[in-house]
Design an enzyme around this catalytic site. Structure first.
Site, PDB file in Angstrom:
ATOM      1  N   GLY A 107       1.010  -1.146  -0.163  1.00 21.67           N
ATOM      2  CA  GLY A 107      -0.126  -0.056   0.051  1.00 21.67           C
ATOM      3  C   GLY A 107       0.664   1.102  -0.019  1.00 21.67           C
ATOM      4  O   GLY A 107       0.500   2.143  -0.643  1.00 21.67           O
ATOM      5  N   ASP A 333       0.493  -0.484  13.025  1.00 22.79           N
ATOM      6  CA  ASP A 333       0.786  -1.602  12.478  1.00 22.79           C
ATOM      7  C   ASP A 333       1.010  -2.688  13.817  1.00 22.79           C
ATOM      8  O   ASP A 333       1.384  -3.819  13.604  1.00 22.79           O
ATOM      9  CB  ASP A 333       2.094  -1.699  11.804  1.00 22.79           C
ATOM     10  CG  ASP A 333       1.854  -0.768  10.307  1.00 22.79           C
ATOM     11  OD1 ASP A 333       0.565  -0.811   9.969  1.00 22.79           O
ATOM     12  OD2 ASP A 333       2.840  -0.201   9.847  1.00 22.79           O
TER      13      ASP A 333
HETATM   14  C1  S3P Z   1       2.815   3.590   6.315  1.00 17.74           C
HETATM   15  C2  S3P Z   1       1.843   4.208   6.825  1.00 17.74           C
HETATM   16  C3  S3P Z   1       0.846   3.277   7.580  1.00 17.74           C
HETATM   17  C4  S3P Z   1       1.491   1.932   8.056  1.00 17.74           C
HETATM   18  C5  S3P Z   1       1.934   1.503   6.781  1.00 17.74           C
HETATM   19  C6  S3P Z   1       3.147   2.169   6.278  1.00 17.74           C
HETATM   20  C7  S3P Z   1       3.807   4.538   5.548  1.00 17.74           C
HETATM   21  O1  S3P Z   1      -0.295   3.312   6.757  1.00 17.74           O
HETATM   22  O2  S3P Z   1       0.367   1.212   8.375  1.00 17.74           O
HETATM   23  O3  S3P Z   1       2.467   0.172   7.090  1.00 17.74           O
HETATM   24  O4  S3P Z   1       5.228   4.018   5.245  1.00 17.74           O
HETATM   25  O5  S3P Z   1       3.623   5.503   5.185  1.00 17.74           O
HETATM   26  P1  S3P Z   1      -1.290   4.570   6.687  1.00 17.74           P
HETATM   27  O6  S3P Z   1      -0.851   5.563   6.240  1.00 17.74           O
HETATM   28  O7  S3P Z   1      -2.525   4.031   5.895  1.00 17.74           O
HETATM   29  O8  S3P Z   1      -1.807   4.960   8.101  1.00 17.74           O
END
Ligand code: S3P
Length: 453
Positions: A107, A333
């Site tokens: 993501g 996380d």
């Molecule tokens: C991350 C942000 C978090 C986290 C993901 C990594 C990042 O997600 O859960 O594992 O590297 O910016 P969200 O931005 O959806 O909170």
């Protein structure tokens, strides 16, 4: 038949440890910082050397995408481990990728790259694995569209996605409905190309690795408390970004697994080295300390623009707590592995304000509730909360589905360390996204894994 495994595929099981965990280890590089070390340097001018990079599948997907976009990303073996070099091509130097960018399970890679591409004058197509194709992209598509980029996505704003970068990027003042570093970073990355100030406010401060790195590269970026208890970040557009060398600290979100494993296994005494201690990531340590965990932070120092330290972690008797909802962003996380610690605590641990867990690699509230209940742990699920009642012993004796989620897989393997009957996860493969050395590192601390069928 039991065997030592160094590769991650198929079912895997752990049975109750007869020995405490002992020894020292450096967990792998921080996933969030690794993504940004490659991506931000690819947008800068000059050559950067990155050491300590996480060579997990998520970050390798980012590296491959950046190569397809025209940046030079290479790896060589150095005397102290691999050295990655990034030859940045500048804010306007990216070219149109010839093929679909496959972001795998990540993501962060998908959303941050969507932001950077939105600010470039190119068209790109993006997809991902079955988990990523279910995750919401509207949270970045909406603000980036307001900045002038165009998107075509599947219903509900899911991948695959076509992204057409803006010809002229408009600066944006955006109040994000969620505390999300991915959303914040996507907007800031598009804002790099905008003439003027791009402002993001979020309901609570999310991790600030993007802001720290951009400031070190020469961008004018300020952050501080925003309206209604939130957090505000303002970036002046069109900076000259200079490539910077980065030594990536160990990932506190990965260190969380050996940390909790040592806390819950009686008599353990383990050292975890060079772990990132950014306050926006340190909520799990704070919570475990409140629960009575014996964790000491040694040798506090700075590395790659981030606070780091070594952790001494000992087996501990835990007591349940209420985790303040305001702390959620700083340990977002870590709730799956905290739920495992909570299963061994005396009393109830209540974790409110965690609805964001429902849109991670899987619905982590549901996955934890289901797996813990199957293992004999008293657990209650609410739309935005998880409540675990600890017990002196955990039955185990189940096979849990990892649901393409590395953190669910590692959490249930940790629970297996103290369960009466072995816990099996159906597939260890997802662990390679963030912690490819998981088995070797845990074996080094004395844990025995068994291939299960
Ligand atoms: C991350 C942000 C978090 C986290 C993901 C990594 C990042 O997600 O859960 O594992 O590297 O910016 P969200 O931005 O959806 O909170």
């Amino acid at each position: 038949m039991s065997q030592s495994l160094r590769t991650l595929h198929g079912p895997l099981s752990v049975r109750r440890q007869t020995q405490p965990l002992a020894g020292a280890a450096r967990p792998p590089g921080d996933k969030s910082i690794s993504h940004r070390a490659l991506l931000l340097n690819a947008l800068a001018v000059g050559r950067a050397r990155v050491t300590g990079l996480l060579e997990g599948e998520d970050v390798l997907a980012m590296a491959a995408a950046l190569r397809a976009l025209g940046a030079g990303v290479a790896r060589e073996d150095g005397p102290d481990g691999p050295v990655w070099t990034v030859d940045g091509v500048g804010l306007h130097g990216w070219h149109e990728p010839a093929d679909v960018l496959d972001m795998g399970n990540s993501g962060t890679a998908a959303r941050l790259l969507a932001g950077a591409i939105a600010g470039a004058r190119i068209t790109a197509f993006m997809t991902g694995d079955a988990s990523l194709r279910k995750r919401p992209m509207a949270r970045v598509i909406d603000p980036l569209s307001r900045m002038g980029a165009r998107f075509v996505a599947r219903a509900g704003g899911r991948l695959p996605l076509a992204i057409q970068g803006a010809l002229e990027v408009a600066p944006l003042d955006y109040a994000s409905p969620v505390a999300s570093a991915q959303v914040k970073s996507a907007i800031l990355l598009a804002g790099l190309a905008a003439p003027g100030l791009t402002v993001v406010t979020e309901p609570a401060m999310s991790r600030d690795h993007t802001e720290r790195m951009l400031a070190r590269m020469g961008a004018e970026i300020v952050s501080g408390p925003g309206p209604d208890g939130g957090w505000r970040v303002a970036l002046a557009g069109q900076p000259e970004l200079t490539a910077i060398d980065i030594d990536v600290p160990a990932d506190p979100s990965s260190a969380a697994f050996p940390m909790v494993a040592a806390v819950i296994t009686p008599g353990s005494d383990v050292r975890l080295d060079h772990v990132g201690l950014n306050p926006a990531r340190a909520g799990l340590i704070e919570t475990l300390l409140e629960m009575g965990a014996r964790i000491e932070i040694l040798n506090r120092r700075e590395s790659g623009g981030e606070p780091v330290g070594d952790l001494r972690v000992r087996g501990s008797a835990l007591t349940g707590v209420v985790v303040p909802a305001a702390r959620a962003a700083s340990m977002i996380d870590e709730y799956p592995i905290l739920a495992v610690a909570a299963a061994t605590a005396s009393g109830v641990t209540h974790m409110p304000g965690i609805h964001e867990l429902r849109v991670k690699e899987t619905d982590r509230i549901a996955a934890m509730a289901k797996g813990l209940a199957a293992a004999g742990v008293a657990v209650e699920e609410a739309p935005d909360a998880l409540t675990v009642t600890g017990a002196a012993s955990v039955r185990g004796g189940v096979t849990v589905s990892a649901e393409l989620d590395h953190r669910i897989a590692m959490s249930f393997l940790a629970l297996g360390l103290i369960a009466e009957q072995p816990i099996v996860i159906d597939d260890a493969a997802p662990i390679a996204t963030s912690f490819p050395s998981f088995i070797g590192l845990m074996e080094g601390l004395g844990v025995t894994f068994e291939a299960a069928s």
